[in-house]
Design a protein around this motif. Structure first.
Motif, PDB file in Angstrom:
ATOM      1  N   ASN A  76       0.891  -1.166  -0.075  1.00 17.62           N
ATOM      2  CA  ASN A  76      -0.131   0.170  -0.002  1.00 17.62           C
ATOM      3  C   ASN A  76       0.837   1.141  -0.004  1.00 17.62           C
ATOM      4  O   ASN A  76       1.161   1.708   1.008  1.00 17.62           O
ATOM      5  CB  ASN A  76      -0.981   0.013   1.325  1.00 17.62           C
ATOM      6  N   PHE A 104       0.091   4.055  -0.987  1.00 17.75           N
ATOM      7  CA  PHE A 104      -0.618   5.295  -0.525  1.00 17.75           C
ATOM      8  C   PHE A 104      -0.090   5.525   1.104  1.00 17.75           C
ATOM      9  O   PHE A 104       0.158   6.889   1.165  1.00 17.75           O
ATOM     10  CB  PHE A 104      -1.985   5.198  -0.558  1.00 17.75           C
ATOM     11  N   LYS A 140      -6.846   1.077   0.256  1.00 13.92           N
ATOM     12  CA  LYS A 140      -6.028   1.689  -0.775  1.00 13.92           C
ATOM     13  C   LYS A 140      -7.171   2.806  -1.285  1.00 13.92           C
ATOM     14  O   LYS A 140      -6.871   3.800  -1.654  1.00 13.92           O
ATOM     15  CB  LYS A 140      -5.541   0.607  -1.862  1.00 13.92           C
ATOM     16  N   ASN A 150      -9.904   3.840  -0.059  1.00  8.98           N
ATOM     17  CA  ASN A 150     -10.047   5.137   1.053  1.00  8.98           C
ATOM     18  C   ASN A 150      -9.010   6.097   0.679  1.00  8.98           C
ATOM     19  O   ASN A 150      -9.250   7.304   1.036  1.00  8.98           O
ATOM     20  CB  ASN A 150     -10.349   4.534   2.302  1.00  8.98           C
ATOM     21  N   LEU A 151      -7.825   5.872   0.971  1.00 11.63           N
ATOM     22  CA  LEU A 151      -6.544   6.817   0.744  1.00 11.63           C
ATOM     23  C   LEU A 151      -6.671   7.266  -0.540  1.00 11.63           C
ATOM     24  O   LEU A 151      -6.559   8.668  -0.556  1.00 11.63           O
ATOM     25  CB  LEU A 151      -5.389   5.954   1.242  1.00 11.63           C
ATOM     26  N   PHE A 152      -7.070   6.745  -1.731  1.00 10.85           N
ATOM     27  CA  PHE A 152      -6.839   7.576  -2.771  1.00 10.85           C
ATOM     28  C   PHE A 152      -7.949   8.429  -2.782  1.00 10.85           C
ATOM     29  O   PHE A 152      -7.900   9.627  -3.351  1.00 10.85           O
ATOM     30  CB  PHE A 152      -7.159   6.459  -3.792  1.00 10.85           C
ATOM     31  N   LEU A 181      -9.109  10.144  -0.026  1.00  7.46           N
ATOM     32  CA  LEU A 181      -8.625  11.046   0.550  1.00  7.46           C
ATOM     33  C   LEU A 181      -7.877  12.129  -0.081  1.00  7.46           C
ATOM     34  O   LEU A 181      -7.693  13.269   0.057  1.00  7.46           O
ATOM     35  CB  LEU A 181      -7.831  10.631   1.600  1.00  7.46           C
ATOM     36  N   PHE A 182      -6.770  11.376  -0.786  1.00  9.05           N
ATOM     37  CA  PHE A 182      -5.979  12.081  -1.836  1.00  9.05           C
ATOM     38  C   PHE A 182      -6.590  13.048  -2.851  1.00  9.05           C
ATOM     39  O   PHE A 182      -6.149  14.184  -2.969  1.00  9.05           O
ATOM     40  CB  PHE A 182      -4.906  11.272  -2.366  1.00  9.05           C
ATOM     41  N   THR A 184      -9.700  14.047  -2.457  1.00 10.57           N
ATOM     42  CA  THR A 184     -10.198  15.385  -1.570  1.00 10.57           C
ATOM     43  C   THR A 184      -9.300  16.225  -1.394  1.00 10.57           C
ATOM     44  O   THR A 184      -9.281  17.424  -1.583  1.00 10.57           O
ATOM     45  CB  THR A 184     -11.046  14.613  -0.426  1.00 10.57           C
ATOM     46  N   LYS A 185      -8.022  16.083  -0.849  1.00 14.37           N
ATOM     47  CA  LYS A 185      -6.816  17.050  -0.509  1.00 14.37           C
ATOM     48  C   LYS A 185      -6.563  17.767  -1.706  1.00 14.37           C
ATOM     49  O   LYS A 185      -6.213  18.959  -1.527  1.00 14.37           O
ATOM     50  CB  LYS A 185      -5.656  16.065   0.027  1.00 14.37           C
ATOM     51  N   GLN A 236      -9.194  20.015  -2.291  1.00 11.26           N
ATOM     52  CA  GLN A 236      -9.090  21.295  -1.310  1.00 11.26           C
ATOM     53  C   GLN A 236      -7.895  22.135  -1.615  1.00 11.26           C
ATOM     54  O   GLN A 236      -7.797  23.030  -0.910  1.00 11.26           O
ATOM     55  CB  GLN A 236      -9.072  20.653   0.133  1.00 11.26           C
ATOM     56  N   SER A 252       0.436  18.879  -2.673  1.00  8.04           N
ATOM     57  CA  SER A 252       1.410  18.144  -2.621  1.00  8.04           C
ATOM     58  C   SER A 252       0.761  16.490  -3.140  1.00  8.04           C
ATOM     59  O   SER A 252       1.438  15.500  -2.906  1.00  8.04           O
ATOM     60  CB  SER A 252       1.757  17.987  -1.239  1.00  8.04           C
ATOM     61  N   TYR A 253      -0.647  16.547  -2.888  1.00  8.18           N
ATOM     62  CA  TYR A 253      -1.126  15.234  -3.346  1.00  8.18           C
ATOM     63  C   TYR A 253      -1.483  15.131  -4.693  1.00  8.18           C
ATOM     64  O   TYR A 253      -1.921  13.887  -5.058  1.00  8.18           O
ATOM     65  CB  TYR A 253      -2.389  15.096  -2.437  1.00  8.18           C
ATOM     66  N   ILE A 257       0.294  12.358  -6.705  1.00 15.19           N
ATOM     67  CA  ILE A 257       0.139  10.758  -6.648  1.00 15.19           C
ATOM     68  C   ILE A 257      -1.366  10.408  -7.269  1.00 15.19           C
ATOM     69  O   ILE A 257      -1.474   9.418  -7.793  1.00 15.19           O
ATOM     70  CB  ILE A 257      -0.234  10.607  -4.950  1.00 15.19           C
ATOM     71  N   VAL A 269      -2.215   7.817 -10.726  1.00 10.45           N
ATOM     72  CA  VAL A 269      -2.949   6.793 -11.321  1.00 10.45           C
ATOM     73  C   VAL A 269      -4.046   7.074 -12.244  1.00 10.45           C
ATOM     74  O   VAL A 269      -4.288   6.349 -13.257  1.00 10.45           O
ATOM     75  CB  VAL A 269      -3.827   6.771  -9.887  1.00 10.45           C
TER      76      VAL A 269
END
Lengths: 390, 218, 103
Positions: free
Chosen positions: A125, A127, C11, C13-15, C17-18, C20-21, C24, C28-29, C32, C36
């Motif tokens: 992971n 991420f 994964k 969920n984190l994507f 979040l990224f 969303t960041k 916002q 920096s996000y 990443i 993808v």
């Protein structure tokens, strides 16, 4: 998400950390990892959760989960009873597929007789590592992977062959091999280009694909835990293991599954699993085995092939360890060990001039001791040679 | 003055235990009658002794509910010996701290198999004797396994031992008669880790337990 | 894990979040998520295939490709052109799908 819940989660971590922070590791890589955890925890302690927005709170939840899992792995690795011999052999196999420099392998002995597994939850992971780097400027060069062994079987080198299968799951996950096989098989069937034998073989190993509704559902609803995914992964891991231990995993498989004739949602029938491995080992022409081999090679660049050296020895019957000359013989040891176990035990009695009947538990003890010492001696000699040459 | 060993026809010489020298030992290893594995350095075989290294497995005594180590059957196995020992492992090059008055079961790094007519007498290497560790034991002809050693620190301060260091030595003696180690059932066979005492399996103890019961009308 | 049901779930969920960041305004996000999205574009455009798309984000790439292949096919192959509109579209696709996902 409420900041109070995050505070609860972090308090749990702090409580755990109050003990774990004193963990002492002789391995510098673990020390470094531990120091990084300390840096992150210290940074989170300085944060004011009240002013974080929902996204930021959720991010912290993920990070704290990561910290918890890391601590769990590291705490387990402080045990002083690690069966490092089996870990060494598996690391040797792992090197065929991936550089072991990226991992720190830890071991956990658990109270579950079937508890053989590779816990790769901190491995695949990227991420979370990116997030930690962005949030706290901490970069993890090495990732933790945990090998789980049943406490009561940690010295059972006959049973431990199962770990080659588990290593297969690790490799599968790293390269997402099952995912590709899943798509390719369904595409092959849908293409209508398969000949009768190929179709028959697919239906033999995945009988439910004959059901059109099921076929369509599987095509449209990939899920790593559906039966087709599970079955592909199991066949792959059996194939993977047999490169190192031939059909030894079948012996253990037949024992733990009581030769299950029917498939379940998680596993194909034992009969099919055994046959699948036999097709590979005997080089019986097989559309499916070749499909698995080709796909694996195309993804990894590594051939699915015999990766062991057979041990041609009578040492165990003479009650002495085997002098391993080549790392590939380490895998062959398990085959030799299983052979001695399955052969009549009179061979040991005659060879070693034993005047009393050997009980099964005595043979079990002797074999495990000799396999362990054969591996241990190879490790010791390799380390000694390396130290002398540097 | 003539000694037993210098009788001209050698008849008495054959009846006493002869210590094996380096040449004898190498010959036995060469024809696979003696196994020492791993032999990390050839010079572990000295003129009259063979150096053995400290292995990586240990059994240490622990304080638990057992009030003592029970070498009798008179308590109905209420205080099993095994539960008073705890296993711990190290890696080559690691260290093991031996505390004053502590007895630790360890084993040699080397796995050995002795010929049927050769026995070994063990002692600490003098460097370790000087630190206050002593052992004294005999390994029987035909024995196979790692050599179990009971290390006791009789010094007043702890001693830090290095795993893999040559700490004890064996003198090999010709036993004159050939015996079969496995003619009778063996408690310790092919051991590679130290094993807690199996004294309670001794047949003698069973007989003595019967006598005790008879004498006490139990 | 206390929070996530499994690795793939985490994964995704984190994507999310990224994304969303990035929306916002936290740039920096962006690299990443851009990575993808670009990989998904290359996959649906045939520039990459099952055998060489990035393994760690493979399931997200295949998921996105399956949800709206044409959209990703026509997206620019220069990540510098990816903006909040694209991020929001990807976020919506995932949010909609996530409620049906078994993992």
């Amino acid at each position: 998400m409420q900041s109070k819940l995050l505070e609860l989660h972090f308090s749990q971590l702090q409580f755990e950390w109050s003990k774990a922070k004193y963990n002492n590791y002789s391995d510098l890589r673990k020390k470094d990892y531990h120091t990084k955890l300390a840096t992150i925890i210290s940074a989170i302690e300085k944060e004011n959760f009240q002013i974080l927005n929902d996204t930021e709170i959720t991010q912290r939840f993920h990070v704290i989960d990561f910290l918890f899992k890391s601590l769990e792995f590291l705490n387990n690795s402080t045990t002083s009873t690690i069966p490092f011999e089996i870990v060494y052999v598996l690391s040797e196999a792992l090197k065929d597929w991936s550089s072991t420099d990226d991992y720190i392998i830890v071991t956990s002995l658990i109270n579950n007789i079937n508890g053989f597994s590779f816990d790769n939850s901190l491995m695949f992971n990227d991420f979370i590592y990116s997030d930690i780097e962005l949030l706290y400027d901490v970069k993890f060069e090495k990732k933790l992977v945990q090998i789980n062994l049943p406490l009561s079987l940690s010295r059972d080198y006959l049973a431990n062959v199962v770990l080659y299968h588990e290593l297969g799951h690790f490799i599968d996950r790293k390269f997402e091999i099952t995912r590709v096989i899943y798509i390719e098989i369904l595409n092959s069937v849908a293409s209508g280009k398969l000949n009768t034998n190929e179709q028959a073989e697919i239906l033999e190993y995945f009988p439910y694909l004959s059901d059109d509704k099921m076929f369509s559902w599987l095509k449209d609803n990939y899920n790593p835990f559906n039966l087709f995914s599970n079955h592909i992964a199991e066949y792959f891991c059996d194939l993977f293991a047999s490169q190192y231990i031939k059909n030894c995993s079948n012996h253990y498989l037949e024992y733990i599954t009581l030769n299950q004739k029917n498939y379940s949602i998680t596993h194909p029938s034992t009969t099919n699993r055994v046959n699948f491995v036999e097709m590979f080992l005997k080089r019986t022409p097989s559309f499916l085995v070749e499909h698995f081999e080709n796909i694996t090679y195309k993804i990894t660049g590594v051939n699915v092939e015999n990766k062991l050296a057979e041990v041609d020895s009578k040492n165990f019957e003479s009650l002495i360890p085997v002098e391993i000359q080549d790392g590939k013989e380490l895998h062959g040891l398990f085959i030799y060990g299983w052979k001695v176990w399955l052969d009549p035990w009179d061979n040991i009695k005659k060879q070693s001039n034993i005047g009393f009947d050997l009980s099964q538990v005595k043979v079990y003890e002797i074999l495990n001791n000799l396999i362990e010492k054969s591996i241990g001696n190879f490790i010791v000699k390799t380390e000694w040679k390396l130290a002398k040459s540097s | 003055m003539e000694t037993l060993l210098s009788k001209p026809n050698g008849s008495l010489q054959n009846q006493v235990s002869m210590i094996l020298n380096k040449e004898d030992v190498n010959k036995l290893i060469g024809n696979k009658k003696l196994v020492i594995s791993p032999l990390l350095e050839r010079d572990q075989i000295g003129e009259l002794t063979i150096d053995f290294r400290l292995g990586y497995n240990f059994l240490v005594t622990i304080h638990n509910n057992n009030p003592f180590l029970d070498a009798s059957l008179n308590n109905d196995d209420k205080f099993p010996l095994k539960s008073s020992f705890q296993e711990t492992r190290r890696l080559l090059g690691d260290t093991f701290l031996l505390h004053p008055n502590q007895t630790v079961l360890a084993s040699s790094l080397e796995y050995i198999k002795l010929p049927q007519n050769v026995y070994a007498v063990l002692s600490m290497r003098s460097s370790y004797l000087r630190m206050g560790i002593s052992i004294s034991a005999i390994v029987q002809p035909g024995y196979c396994g790692c050599i179990s050693i009971e290390l006791t620190n009789i010094n007043t301060i702890p001693i830090n031992l290095t795993i893999g260091a040559a700490i004890f030595q064996a003198r090999l003696y010709n036993a004159n008669a050939t015996t079969n180690y496995f003619a009778k059932k063996r408690k310790y066979m092919c051991q590679v880790r130290p094993v807690a005492s199996n004294v309670n399996d001794d047949n003698d103890l069973k007989e003595l337990n019967k006598i005790w019961k008879n004498n006490n009308h139990l | 894990m206390l929070y996530s049901h499994n690795l793939e779930d985490e994964k995704i969920n984190l994507f999310i979040l990224f994304l969303t960041k990035a929306i916002q305004g936290d740039q920096s996000y962006a690299p990443i998520v851009n990575d993808v999205i670009l990989e998904t574009h290359k996959y649906v455009a045939g520039e990459k295939n099952l055998y060489n798309i990035k393994r760690d984000s493979m399931n997200i790439i295949l998921l996105l490709a399956g949800l709206e292949a044409d959209y990703f096919k026509n997206i620019a192959d220069n990540p510098e052109q990816y903006d909040n509109k694209i991020y929001s579209k990807v976020l919506n696709l995932l949010a909609l799908q996530k409620s049906h996902m078994a993992y």
